[in-house]
Design an enzyme around this catalytic site. Structure first.
Site, PDB file in Angstrom:
ATOM      1  CE  LYS A  70      42.498  54.267  40.117  1.00  0.00           C
ATOM      2  NZ  LYS A  70      42.454  53.969  41.519  1.00  0.00           N
ATOM      3  CB  THR A  72      43.952  44.753  38.326  1.00  0.00           C
ATOM      4  OG1 THR A  72      44.707  44.669  39.586  1.00  0.00           O
ATOM      5  CG2 THR A  72      43.899  43.371  37.751  1.00  0.00           C
ATOM      6  NE  ARG A  93      48.798  56.889  40.381  1.00  0.00           N
ATOM      7  CZ  ARG A  93      48.251  56.734  41.369  1.00  0.00           C
ATOM      8  NH1 ARG A  93      48.440  57.678  42.474  1.00  0.00           N
ATOM      9  NH2 ARG A  93      47.059  55.654  41.780  1.00  0.00           N
ATOM     10  CE  LYS A 104      45.042  51.810  46.672  1.00  0.00           C
ATOM     11  NZ  LYS A 104      45.659  51.454  45.485  1.00  0.00           N
ATOM     12  CB  ALA A 272      44.731  60.435  43.397  1.00  0.00           C
ATOM     13  CG  PHE A 300      42.895  56.981  45.996  1.00  0.00           C
ATOM     14  CD1 PHE A 300      42.915  55.751  46.572  1.00  0.00           C
ATOM     15  CD2 PHE A 300      44.049  58.057  46.575  1.00  0.00           C
ATOM     16  CE1 PHE A 300      43.933  55.356  47.589  1.00  0.00           C
ATOM     17  CE2 PHE A 300      44.829  57.403  47.507  1.00  0.00           C
ATOM     18  CZ  PHE A 300      45.062  56.180  48.142  1.00  0.00           C
ATOM     19  CG  PHE A 380      36.496  40.503  44.013  1.00  0.00           C
ATOM     20  CD1 PHE A 380      37.764  40.199  45.123  1.00  0.00           C
ATOM     21  CD2 PHE A 380      36.516  41.675  43.493  1.00  0.00           C
ATOM     22  CE1 PHE A 380      38.525  41.444  45.190  1.00  0.00           C
ATOM     23  CE2 PHE A 380      37.328  42.730  43.595  1.00  0.00           C
ATOM     24  CZ  PHE A 380      38.538  42.546  44.506  1.00  0.00           C
ATOM     25  CD1 TRP A 408      43.900  39.753  40.528  1.00  0.00           C
ATOM     26  CD2 TRP A 408      43.299  37.566  40.613  1.00  0.00           C
ATOM     27  NE1 TRP A 408      44.827  38.950  41.425  1.00  0.00           N
ATOM     28  CE2 TRP A 408      44.427  37.705  41.386  1.00  0.00           C
ATOM     29  CE3 TRP A 408      42.719  36.179  40.194  1.00  0.00           C
ATOM     30  CZ2 TRP A 408      45.102  36.609  42.284  1.00  0.00           C
ATOM     31  CZ3 TRP A 408      43.466  35.232  41.057  1.00  0.00           C
ATOM     32  CH2 TRP A 408      44.304  35.425  41.948  1.00  0.00           C
TER      33      TRP A 408
END
Length: 554
Positions: A70, A72, A93, A104, A272, A300, A380, A408
Site C-alpha cells: 500500500k 509502495t 505514517r 512486516k 490500524a 491495513f 508481482f 516497485w
C-alpha cells in the site's frame, strides 16, 4: 534486482531546503534535521491557502502477513501524478520499530517507489516515537508516584487503565508486576506494556490541530478509576503541561522526499488494527494547503484504516477524499481463495476467483461513502496476464476499473494509467456520506461497521462490555466514535476466516475509553495491543559494516 535499501542507498537525495522550496515552504518555516529531513514549524503567523488540494486515499484488501504494498503504491502514484505535471505531495505514517524488527517490515514503500532517507525513517527518524514513549512513561511514573505518596486521588490500583509502552514487539511485557522490592519501591500492582503506536498519546498527537489542542486532549485522558469508581484524568494528576513539553517537537510534521524528489510529509504512526491507523491531521492538512494533489494512506485494509480515516479523521480534517484507491495483489487474493502462503507464486485461477469476494466486500464498503473508487493491482513478477484479466473483469461488476501498477520496478512510470484515472475520478462530483452520525448510539455505530464494512451479521457484547456501555452512557461518553481493534487478516474477528465470510458476529470483549483522543476502542476477539516477534524476526537479518553501511533492512 537490488534490494530496497540498496536502491535507497544509491539514490541521489536533493537537499531538504530545495525540497521545502519546491513545496512552497519558506526557509523560516522549516527546522532542518541534517541534510535530508526537516520539521515543519507550527507557526500561527504563517498564512497558508484555504483552498485545499485534491485528497486521494489509498487503502487495500485484507493483507497477507507481508503486506500488499500500500505504501509502495502510494509513493508510486504520487510520483506518477508529478510526472503528469501535477503539484503533488504525500502524507504517510511513520514506521514503528516493532514491525521493522519483527515481520512486516518498514513503511517507506519499496523498490523505486520509496521515500528517503529510507534507513533513517525506518529507524529513529526525528525522534518522534522516542518522545511519545518518554511522555507516555512519564505519565506512568507520575501515576505510580501518586500511589506511593499517599494516593491523594484515591486511585484504585486494580482499576488503572494506563499501561506503559515501548516501541518494540515484546510479548513478555504484556503482563507484568510493578512496585516490588519493599516500601521504598512503590505500591505493588499488576501492570503491562503496549507498543508505543497503541498509546493514546499517539492517537492524540495525530488528531491534534495545534499545540494547545494537544495539551487540552492530554488533560482529558482517563488513566483509571478511584475506589468509588470515579474517573481520574491527567488533569487531576496535573502533568499535561510537562507531557506537552516533551511532545513540543514531535507534534511538528516531518518533511522528506521520494526517490523522484516528490515532497513527502511523514508524521505519526498509529497501527490500524489497534488504533486509528492514519497519519496526523497536521500532516495531511499542511500537504493539502501546499499541493494540488495529496496522496495519503490508511493502515491495513479498508475495513480498518479506510473506515477509520473516513469516519474518525475526516470530520476533524474538514476535507473528504476526492478519490479512493483500493490496492490488491493477486498473491493476497489467492490466499483468500485458500492457497497456502508458500504456493502463492503458482497460477491458480480457481483460487483467485474465490478470493475476489474479499475485494468485492471492500469495493462495496468504500462505494458506500459516495466517493469515486478505483482498484490498483500491485503487480508481482509471478502474476500472469490471465490472472490480471480475471481481476479486471470482476471489478467492472462494481462499476469500478482496475489498473495494473508496477511501481516497485518502475517508480512513477509504473502507475501512469492509475494516475490518469485518479485525476479523472478526483474531478468528478462526489457526495460523501459518513457511515454513522455523531449522535448514533455506540451499538448502532458498531452494527453499522460490522454489517456495512465487514459484511457481517451482528455484534455480540460480553457481559463486561455491556456493563461498560451503561457506565459510559451515564457519563456521557457513549456517543463517541468507535475504533475497532480487530485482526487485519480477516473481515471478521477470526484471523483464520479469509475471503469474505458471511453471517458472522463480531465479539466485543471490552471497551477502552480514550477521551483525549475522542473515541472508544472496542477490543475484539484476541487482538493484542502488544505484538510478539515471529520465529525468525527481521532483526536477525539486519547488520552494519565498519563504514556504517546498513544491510538487511528490506
Amino acid at each position: 534486482m537490488p534490494t530496497d535499501i540498496e536502491i535507497a542507498q544509491a539514490a541521489k537525495i536533493t537537499p531538504i531546503s530545495e525540497i521545502a522550496a519546491s513545496a512552497g515552504l519558506q526557509p523560516q518555516e522549516i527546522e532542518p534535521y541534517g541534510y535530508d529531513k526537516a520539521k515543519i514549524k507550527l507557526d500561527p503567523e504563517v498564512n497558508r491557502s484555504t483552498d485545499l488540494g485534491k485528497l486521494i486515499l489509498v487503502t487495500s484488501i485484507n493483507p497477507t502477513p507481508a503486506g500488499e504494498g500500500k505504501s509502495t503504491v502510494t509513493v508510486g502514484l504520487a510520483d506518477a501524478l508529478k510526472l503528469a505535471g501535477k503539484n503533488t505531495m504525500i502524507a504517510l505514517r511513520e514506521p514503528s520499530l516493532g514491525p521493522v524488527m519483527g515481520l512486516k517490515g518498514g513503511a517507506t514503500g519499496g523498490g523505486y517507489a520509496q521515500v528517503v532517507p529510507m534507513a533513517d525513517i525506518n529507524l529513529h527518524f526525528t525522534g518522534d516515537f522516542h518522545a511519545l514513549t518518554s511522555a507516555h512513561d512519564t505519565l506512568s511514573a507520575v501515576l505510580d508516584n501518586s500511589l506511593h505518596q499517599g494516593n491523594p486521588l484515591n486511585l484504585d490500583p486494580r482499576r488503572i487503565l494506563w499501561k506503559r509502552v515501548v516501541d518494540i514487539n515484546d510479548r513478555a511485557l504484556r503482563h507484568v508486576t510493578v512496585g516490588l522490592g519493599g516500601p521504598t519501591s512503590g505500591v505493588p500492582r499488576e501492570d503491562g506494556f503496549d507498543i508505543t503506536v497503541a498509546s493514546e498519546l499517539m492517537a492524540i498527537l495525530t488528531l491534534s490541530t495545534d499545540l494547545m489542542d494537544l495539551k487540552a486532549r492530554i488533560n482529558r485522558i482517563v488513566v483509571g478509576y478511584t475506589y468509588d469508581k470515579e474517573p481520574v484524568t491527567v488533569a487531576d494528576l496535573g502533568v499535561a503541561g510537562a507531557l506537552t513539553v516533551l511532545l513540543k517537537d514531535a507534534i511538528k510534521p516531518n518533511l522528506v522526499q521520494t526517490l523522484a524528489h516528490t515532497p513527502a510529509i511523514i508524521h505519526g504512526g498509529p497501527f490500524a488494527n489497534i488504533a486509528q491507523g492514519t497519519n496526523s491531521i497536521l500532516a495531511t492538512k499542511t500537504a493539502l494547503q501546499l499541493a494540488d494533489y495529496v496522496v495519503t494512506e490508511a493502515g491495513f485494509g479498508a475495513d480498518l484504516g479506510g473506515e477509520k480515516f473516513l469516519d474518525v479523521k475526516v470530520p476533524l480534517l474538514g476535507k473528504t477524499p476526492d478519490a479512493i484507491v483500493i490496492v490488491a495483489t493477486i498473491r493476497a487474493l489467492k490466499h483468500h481463495g485458500g492457497v497456502a502462503l508458500g504456493d502463492l507464486n503458482d497460477e491458480n485461477i480457481e483460487a483467485l476467483s474465490a478470493g475476489l469476494e474479499n475485494l468485492g466486500q471492500h469495493l462495496t464498503a468504500m462505494n458506500r461513502y459516495g466517493v469515486p473508487v478505483v482498484v490498483a493491482i500491485n503487480r508481482f513478477t509471478a502474476d500472469t496476464p490471465q490472472e490480471l484479466a480475471v481481476i479486471k473483469d470482476y471489478v467492472a461488476q462494481f462499476g469500478a476499473t482496475a489498473y495494473t501498477t508496477e511501481v516497485w520496478a518502475k517508480g512513477g512510470e509504473g502507475a501512469k494509467d492509475l494516475a490518469q484515472a485518479v485525476i479523472e475520478k478526483a474531478a468528478q462530483e462526489s457526495d460523501f456520506t459518513p457511515l454513522y452520525q455523531p449522535n448514533d448510539s455506540a451499538t448502532d455505530k458498531l452494527n453499522a461497521i460490522v454489517q456495512t464494512i465487514y459484511g457481517g451479521e451482528t455484534v455480540v457484547l460480553s457481559d463486561k462490555a455491556q456493563k461498560q456501555l451503561k457506565e459510559f452512557e451515564a457519563r456521557g461518553w457513549d456517543k463517541l466514535p468507535i475504533i475497532m481493534a480487530k485482526t487485519q487478516y480477516s473481515l471478521s474477528d477470526d484471523a483464520k476466516k479469509l475471503g469474505a465470510p458471511k453471517d458472522f458476529a463480531i465479539h466485543i470483549r471490552e471497551f477502552v475509553p480514550k477521551l483525549g483522543a475522542g473515541f472508544l476502542v472496542a477490543l475484539t476477539g484476541n487482538i493484542m495491543t502488544m505484538p510478539g516477534l515471529p520465529k525468525h524476526p527481521a532483526a536477525l537479518d539486519i547488520d552494519i559494516d565498519e563504514k556504517g553501511r546498513i544491510t538487511g533492512l528490506f
